[in-house]
Write a protein that holds these residues in place. Structure first.
Motif, mmCIF file in Angstrom:
data_model
loop_
_atom_site.group_PDB
_atom_site.id
_atom_site.type_symbol
_atom_site.label_atom_id
_atom_site.label_comp_id
_atom_site.label_asym_id
_atom_site.label_seq_id
_atom_site.Cartn_x
_atom_site.Cartn_y
_atom_site.Cartn_z
ATOM 1 N N GLY A 111 -9.156 6.277 -14.987
ATOM 2 C CA GLY A 111 -10.106 7.368 -14.758
ATOM 3 C C GLY A 111 -10.436 7.601 -13.299
ATOM 4 N N ALA A 112 -10.234 6.565 -12.458
ATOM 5 C CA ALA A 112 -10.564 6.704 -11.038
ATOM 6 C C ALA A 112 -9.679 7.718 -10.324
ATOM 7 C CB ALA A 112 -10.458 5.340 -10.351
ATOM 8 N N ALA A 113 -8.526 8.018 -10.905
ATOM 9 C CA ALA A 113 -7.602 8.975 -10.288
ATOM 10 C C ALA A 113 -7.941 10.416 -10.643
ATOM 11 C CB ALA A 113 -6.169 8.668 -10.714
ATOM 12 N N ALA A 114 -8.839 10.611 -11.599
ATOM 13 C CA ALA A 114 -9.165 11.957 -12.050
ATOM 14 C C ALA A 114 -10.162 12.625 -11.101
ATOM 15 C CB ALA A 114 -9.756 11.900 -13.460
ATOM 16 N N VAL A 115 -10.198 13.937 -11.139
ATOM 17 C CA VAL A 115 -11.251 14.698 -10.467
ATOM 18 C C VAL A 115 -12.363 14.883 -11.480
ATOM 19 C CG1 VAL A 115 -11.898 16.907 -9.455
ATOM 20 C CG2 VAL A 115 -9.692 15.860 -8.880
ATOM 21 N N TYR A 116 -13.542 14.361 -11.183
ATOM 22 C CA TYR A 116 -14.616 14.423 -12.176
ATOM 23 C C TYR A 116 -15.719 15.411 -11.795
ATOM 24 C CZ TYR A 116 -18.578 12.081 -9.908
ATOM 25 O OH TYR A 116 -19.663 11.804 -9.114
ATOM 26 N N ALA A 117 -15.761 15.792 -10.524
ATOM 27 C CA ALA A 117 -16.814 16.693 -10.044
ATOM 28 C C ALA A 117 -16.372 17.308 -8.722
ATOM 29 C CB ALA A 117 -18.122 15.923 -9.873
ATOM 30 N N ARG A 118 -17.220 18.148 -8.157
ATOM 31 C CA ARG A 118 -16.962 18.759 -6.847
ATOM 32 C C ARG A 118 -18.250 18.759 -6.037
ATOM 33 N NH1 ARG A 118 -13.604 21.381 -10.356
ATOM 34 N NH2 ARG A 118 -11.427 21.561 -9.665
ATOM 35 N N THR A 119 -18.104 18.682 -4.747
ATOM 36 C CA THR A 119 -19.277 18.852 -3.891
ATOM 37 C C THR A 119 -19.737 20.302 -3.987
ATOM 38 O OG1 THR A 119 -18.040 19.504 -1.912
ATOM 39 C CG2 THR A 119 -18.363 17.135 -2.274
ATOM 40 N N THR A 120 -20.944 20.559 -3.525
ATOM 41 C CA THR A 120 -21.437 21.939 -3.533
ATOM 42 C C THR A 120 -20.599 22.830 -2.618
ATOM 43 O OG1 THR A 120 -23.061 21.243 -1.875
ATOM 44 C CG2 THR A 120 -23.812 21.375 -4.161
ATOM 45 N N GLY A 121 -19.824 22.200 -1.731
ATOM 46 C CA GLY A 121 -18.917 22.962 -0.871
ATOM 47 C C GLY A 121 -17.551 23.179 -1.484
#
Length: 360
Positions: A111-121
């Motif tokens: 799971g550490a390789a996944a994209v789980y969120a994004r910064t507000t930028g």
């Protein structure tokens, strides 16, 4: 709505406190509002590249909180439930899992390789060790949450997710300490203090704490140490003097340094067990000669996550806590905010003991 998180933008870079946009939990996922997160040496190892993870990332793997919402198919927890985060969930189907060695699961950190969120930028973020606990809220796989055992304060429960599981497992599963045996614990940080407490629970007759800092003696003795030895070139000789010139039955190394691993080995009696819990870098090389391995008949073994099965062991730990045999609050030396994490990293580098706890 964005939540605040401590983001590691690149290996070796300072953490940045920034806003993070979390998606709603998808099928098989859970959104958790963090109550607390422990600052573990493994987080420091991730930030400096000793352990490699995709970046940018939100670190933090030792945490507890309250379920905000769940995705389709999640039935073992519900909104409002208290949970402990499990950063290394086992898949149940790889070779290690089929052998019952779930702590060695080949897929635990996928799971550490996944994209789980994004910064507000708009920058993609990875969840350090699966759970991204250095944030006000996180979204994790359902397998990464375990129901909070009854009677355990939610903030204190964060420590059950790594330090206590590792220390307890090192004593009870890896080294298999028996009542009346003698134990030496090298390193009196968070895991080391949990190991000392666990050795006391196991009924060890003599528990010797070893550390480079004299300031940790009080913490170590409160955790169960009967003796305290300042680390030096004569450490093994001092430990032998305390054990009738024999050495301890079990030595547990919690620092991940070549010099302390070697000292732990040298402090173990003939036929005894040396267990290495600390995570060291590739440059930390330990040497032995063939004759001494034969002559001493010792066992040297590694220990991953305390060789524990969190789902099995968490209720056992909770019973020890409720009975007063394990004291979670004694492991916490400082309660901090997200902004305090870099200073906590510096404290670990300086050899200060205990565990800093981020309280949200």
């Amino acid at each position: 709505m964005a939540v605040r998180a401590a983001v590691l933008p690149a290996i070796g870079a300072p953490l940045e406190i920034t806003g993070v946009e979390l998606p709603d939990p998808g099928p098989g996922q859970v959104r958790v509002r963090l109550a607390a997160a422990g600052v573990c040496h493994s987080d420091l190892s991730l930030s400096n590249g000793t352990m490699r993870v995709p970046v940018p990332a939100v670190l933090g793997h030792e945490g507890a909180g309250t379920v905000v919402s769940v995705g389709e198919g999640v039935t073992h927890v519900s909104p409002g439930d208290g949970v402990v985060l499990n950063w290394a969930p086992s898949c149940g189907s790889c070779h290690a899992c089929t052998l019952g060695e779930v702590w060695l699961c080949a897929n635990a950190l996928n799971g550490a390789a996944a994209v789980y969120a994004r910064t507000t930028g708009g920058t993609d973020l990875h969840p350090g060790l699966n759970v991204a606990a250095f944030a006000e809220e996180t979204v994790v796989a359902a397998s990464c949450v375990l129901p909070l055992p009854e009677g355990i304060p939610l903030v204190d429960a964060a420590l059950l997710g790594c330090a206590v599981l590792t220390g307890y497992g090192a004593v009870h599963h890896a080294a298999r300490v028996q009542p009346g045996e003698t134990v030496a614990v090298f390193g009196a940080g968070g895991v080391g203090l949990a190991t000392l407490q666990s050795a006391r629970v196991a009924g060890a007759s003599r528990i010797i704490a070893v550390d480079v800092s004299p300031a940790k003696e009080e913490l170590a003795r409160a955790a169960g140490a009967t003796d305290y030895v300042l680390a030096s070139d004569s450490t093994s000789r001092e430990i032998r003097a305390l054990t009738g010139k024999q050495g301890v039955d079990v030595a547990v190394e919690c620092a991940g340094r070549a010099v302390s691993i070697r000292a732990a080995w040298d402090s173990t009696r003939r036929g005894g067990r040396t267990t290495v819990v600390g995570i060291g870098g590739k440059d930390q090389e330990v040497t032995f000669n063939a004759l001494e391995i034969f002559h001493w008949g010792r066992t040297l073994s590694g220990c991953v996550y305390g060789n524990t099965d969190p789902a099995r062991d968490l209720p056992v730990l909770a019973e020890h806590v409720r009975a007063g045999r394990l004291d979670l609050s004694a492991l916490v030396t400082e309660r901090i905010t997200l902004e305090g994490i870099p200073a906590a990293f510096d404290a670990m580098l300086a050899g200060k003991g205990g565990r800093a706890l981020v309280v949200f």
